[in-house]
Write an enzyme that holds these catalytic residues in place. Structure first.
Site, PDB file in Angstrom:
ATOM      1  N   SER A 108      50.649  51.617  33.907  1.00 50.02           N
ATOM      2  CA  SER A 108      49.799  51.923  32.747  1.00 50.02           C
ATOM      3  C   SER A 108      48.345  51.737  33.168  1.00 50.02           C
ATOM      4  O   SER A 108      48.041  50.902  34.017  1.00 50.02           O
ATOM      5  CB  SER A 108      50.117  50.975  31.589  1.00 50.02           C
ATOM      6  OG  SER A 108      49.107  51.084  30.593  1.00 50.02           O
ATOM      7  N   SER A 109      47.465  52.487  32.532  1.00 48.96           N
ATOM      8  CA  SER A 109      46.032  52.372  32.880  1.00 48.96           C
ATOM      9  C   SER A 109      45.498  50.984  32.542  1.00 48.96           C
ATOM     10  O   SER A 109      44.516  50.532  33.105  1.00 48.96           O
ATOM     11  CB  SER A 109      45.231  53.420  32.096  1.00 48.96           C
ATOM     12  OG  SER A 109      45.338  53.172  30.696  1.00 48.96           O
ATOM     13  N   CYS A 110      46.203  50.283  31.647  1.00 48.61           N
ATOM     14  CA  CYS A 110      45.674  48.978  31.202  1.00 48.61           C
ATOM     15  C   CYS A 110      45.976  47.877  32.206  1.00 48.61           C
ATOM     16  O   CYS A 110      45.602  46.730  31.989  1.00 48.61           O
ATOM     17  CB  CYS A 110      46.247  48.615  29.844  1.00 48.61           C
ATOM     18  SG  CYS A 110      47.939  48.100  29.965  1.00 48.61           S
ATOM     19  N   TYR A 137      51.659  41.457  30.330  1.00 46.32           N
ATOM     20  CA  TYR A 137      52.248  42.788  30.481  1.00 46.32           C
ATOM     21  C   TYR A 137      51.784  43.410  31.795  1.00 46.32           C
ATOM     22  O   TYR A 137      52.580  43.948  32.560  1.00 46.32           O
ATOM     23  CB  TYR A 137      51.817  43.670  29.314  1.00 46.32           C
ATOM     24  CG  TYR A 137      52.193  45.121  29.433  1.00 46.32           C
ATOM     25  CD1 TYR A 137      51.257  46.071  29.841  1.00 46.32           C
ATOM     26  CD2 TYR A 137      53.473  45.553  29.129  1.00 46.32           C
ATOM     27  CE1 TYR A 137      51.587  47.416  29.948  1.00 46.32           C
ATOM     28  CE2 TYR A 137      53.824  46.902  29.228  1.00 46.32           C
ATOM     29  CZ  TYR A 137      52.873  47.821  29.637  1.00 46.32           C
ATOM     30  OH  TYR A 137      53.208  49.152  29.743  1.00 46.32           O
ATOM     31  N   LYS A 141      54.046  44.657  35.039  1.00 45.02           N
ATOM     32  CA  LYS A 141      54.038  46.040  35.512  1.00 45.02           C
ATOM     33  C   LYS A 141      53.560  46.112  36.962  1.00 45.02           C
ATOM     34  O   LYS A 141      54.077  46.902  37.762  1.00 45.02           O
ATOM     35  CB  LYS A 141      53.135  46.895  34.611  1.00 45.02           C
ATOM     36  CG  LYS A 141      53.806  47.316  33.309  1.00 45.02           C
ATOM     37  CD  LYS A 141      54.957  48.284  33.596  1.00 45.02           C
ATOM     38  CE  LYS A 141      55.622  48.785  32.336  1.00 45.02           C
ATOM     39  NZ  LYS A 141      56.652  49.810  32.646  1.00 45.02           N
ATOM     40  N   HIS A 180      49.677  51.260  18.956  1.00 47.52           N
ATOM     41  CA  HIS A 180      48.418  51.567  19.648  1.00 47.52           C
ATOM     42  C   HIS A 180      47.470  52.235  18.653  1.00 47.52           C
ATOM     43  O   HIS A 180      47.877  52.650  17.570  1.00 47.52           O
ATOM     44  CB  HIS A 180      48.685  52.486  20.836  1.00 47.52           C
ATOM     45  CG  HIS A 180      49.453  51.840  21.928  1.00 47.52           C
ATOM     46  ND1 HIS A 180      50.815  51.968  22.077  1.00 47.52           N
ATOM     47  CD2 HIS A 180      49.061  51.013  22.924  1.00 47.52           C
ATOM     48  CE1 HIS A 180      51.221  51.269  23.129  1.00 47.52           C
ATOM     49  NE2 HIS A 180      50.182  50.674  23.650  1.00 47.52           N
TER      50      HIS A 180
HETATM   51  O1  GFB Z   1      45.408  51.211  21.556  1.00 51.29           O
HETATM   52  P1  GFB Z   1      45.072  49.758  21.608  1.00 51.29           P
HETATM   53  O2  GFB Z   1      45.858  48.830  20.732  1.00 51.29           O
HETATM   54  O3  GFB Z   1      45.259  49.236  23.089  1.00 51.29           O
HETATM   55  O4  GFB Z   1      43.510  49.542  21.248  1.00 51.29           O
HETATM   56  P2  GFB Z   1      44.350  49.185  24.393  1.00 51.29           P
HETATM   57  C1  GFB Z   1      42.546  50.430  21.721  1.00 51.29           C
HETATM   58  C2  GFB Z   1      41.238  50.147  21.025  1.00 51.29           C
HETATM   59  O5  GFB Z   1      41.361  50.611  19.654  1.00 51.29           O
HETATM   60  C3  GFB Z   1      40.880  48.644  20.925  1.00 51.29           C
HETATM   61  C4  GFB Z   1      40.883  49.611  18.781  1.00 51.29           C
HETATM   62  O6  GFB Z   1      39.497  48.507  21.134  1.00 51.29           O
HETATM   63  C5  GFB Z   1      41.238  48.312  19.489  1.00 51.29           C
HETATM   64  O7  GFB Z   1      40.459  47.240  18.956  1.00 51.29           O
HETATM   65  N1  GFB Z   1      41.491  49.765  17.450  1.00 51.29           N
HETATM   66  C6  GFB Z   1      40.796  50.092  16.326  1.00 51.29           C
HETATM   67  C7  GFB Z   1      42.784  49.588  17.133  1.00 51.29           C
HETATM   68  N2  GFB Z   1      41.620  50.105  15.262  1.00 51.29           N
HETATM   69  C8  GFB Z   1      42.866  49.788  15.740  1.00 51.29           C
HETATM   70  C9  GFB Z   1      44.126  49.656  15.097  1.00 51.29           C
HETATM   71  O8  GFB Z   1      44.278  49.800  13.865  1.00 51.29           O
HETATM   72  N3  GFB Z   1      45.195  49.361  15.895  1.00 51.29           N
HETATM   73  C10 GFB Z   1      45.061  49.184  17.251  1.00 51.29           C
HETATM   74  N4  GFB Z   1      46.153  48.896  17.983  1.00 51.29           N
HETATM   75  N5  GFB Z   1      43.864  49.286  17.903  1.00 51.29           N
HETATM   76  C11 GFB Z   1      46.656  48.615  25.420  1.00 51.29           C
HETATM   77  C12 GFB Z   1      47.348  47.455  26.120  1.00 51.29           C
HETATM   78  O9  GFB Z   1      45.273  48.337  25.348  1.00 51.29           O
HETATM   79  O10 GFB Z   1      46.816  49.809  26.157  1.00 51.29           O
HETATM   80  C13 GFB Z   1      48.801  47.753  26.293  1.00 51.29           C
HETATM   81  O11 GFB Z   1      47.154  46.256  25.369  1.00 51.29           O
HETATM   82  C14 GFB Z   1      49.073  49.175  26.735  1.00 51.29           C
HETATM   83  O12 GFB Z   1      49.321  46.850  27.247  1.00 51.29           O
HETATM   84  C15 GFB Z   1      48.149  50.207  26.141  1.00 51.29           C
HETATM   85  O13 GFB Z   1      49.017  49.250  28.121  1.00 51.29           O
HETATM   86  C16 GFB Z   1      48.275  51.540  26.845  1.00 51.29           C
HETATM   87  O14 GFB Z   1      44.146  50.557  24.920  1.00 51.29           O
HETATM   88  O15 GFB Z   1      43.135  48.371  24.167  1.00 51.29           O
END
Ligand code: GFB
Length: 310
Positions: A108-110, A137, A141, A180
């Protein structure tokens, strides 16, 4: 890949797994082996060994994992590292023991360093501190990527390791605590529209940037690489451009047709500021994504409405 070859898609019910099954069936692969979590618990080694000995798949797409958004990763790190280490270790070892011809592993890119130079090239892995919110995580990975690399060196085991950017599409997880961002905002704007709410809350500052790849494009890339790449090199899979979260929120608000306000909850984490992938290696192999973001969001929203109603 022979059309009648036995193909096991681990995690076939999830976002990536369901897209892989759609793609494989569309391409005429007729011999897919699928097991639900109730049928086969991949965290139990004896069950995985018995399954592989009985079924002896020729190809394996390892799309089973414990995944989630930033909040789930930040609060359930123990579950994320345990379940992912168990699942990947059991499947990769059973695949090796039963002479699987080729396995596809998903990073994953993360899992790249939090502040990796952008766009991120594959050789950035392990060159700096990880993003704290998903370190468990990420380490799991990275262990999986290292395992397939070491199995190639020691046993000649053939696996292709993809590093997908943030994914979205039909079959996504829309639970607001574990999802996400793209899926979460689709649901939030939809529910606000139905309820006539005055505003939608977006987490963080809205300034982080993210790259989004439709899961059907990922499935296309996965089959492409399963067929053509035996280098053993990590391969980034993305679209080559990113968008700020606040721009994404306005785009999704427009697609959903919501007219209220957007407010930001800065008590929630932003996570890594940016994680745009360098996709030169994949482009050099002759692949590129086809689904534009707005079109992909609109199609995912239509799928959400058809499956979640409301
Ligand atoms: O998609 P996300 O949860 O994961 O959050 P990451 C991306 C950005 O969107 C963060 C913002 O800056 C969040 O604060 N965001 C805004 C929100 N509103 C929301 C919301 O309602 N829900 C969520 N979830 N985010 C993940 C990794 O990081 O990337 C995982 O933690 C995984 O391990 C995934 O690899 C692909 O992109 O920040």
């Amino acid at each position: 890949m022979e059309k009648d070859a036995k193909i096991y898609v681990a995690g076939h019910g999830g976002l990536v797994g369901s897209a892989l099954v759609r793609k494989l069936r569309a391409e005429g692969f007729t011999n897919l082996v699928l097991r639900t979590r109730a049928d086969l618990d991949l965290t139990r080694q004896a069950d995985v060994e018995a399954f592989f000995n009985a079924e002896r798949p020729v190809y394996v797409f390892l799309a089973a994992a414990k995944v989630g958004g930033i909040l789930a990763n930040a609060t359930q790190g123990g579950d994320f590292i345990r379940d992912n280490l168990l699942i990947q270790t059991h499947v990769i070892e059973a695949a090796r023991q039963t002479q699987v011809k080729k396995l596809l592993f998903l990073g994953s890119s993360c899992i790249y360093p939090k502040l990796a130079p952008q766009p991120i090239t594959e050789d950035c892995l392990l060159t700096g501190p990880l993003e704290p919110t998903n370190e468990p995580y990420a380490i799991a990975k990275i262990a999986g990527l290292t395992m397939v690399k070491a199995y190639r060196a020691q046993y000649g085991f053939n696996a292709v390791s993809l590093m997908p950017t943030n994914l979205y599409g039909p079959g996504d997880n829309f639970d607001l605590a574990s999802s996400h961002v793209l899926a979460a905002l689709l649901r939030k704007f939809h529910e606000a529209k139905i309820a006539g709410a005055s505003a939608v809350t977006v987490w963080g500052t809205g300034t982080p940037r993210r790259e989004f790849l439709h899961v059907d494009d990922l499935a296309d890339a996965a089959l492409f690489l399963m067929r053509c790449d035996d280098s053993g090199e990590l391969i980034n899979v993305g679209v080559g451009e990113d968008i700020a979260i606040h721009e994404l929120a306005m785009l999704i608000r427009d697609v959903v047709g919501y007219t209220g306000d957007i407010v930001y909850d800065t008590s929630k984490p932003d996570g890594t500021p940016r994680k745009l992938l360098d996709i030169s290696r994949l482009r050099a192999l002759g692949w590129q994504a086809r689904i534009p973001l707005r079109e992909g969001i609109a199609a995912t929203y239509a799928w959400y409405c058809a499956n979640y109603g409301g």
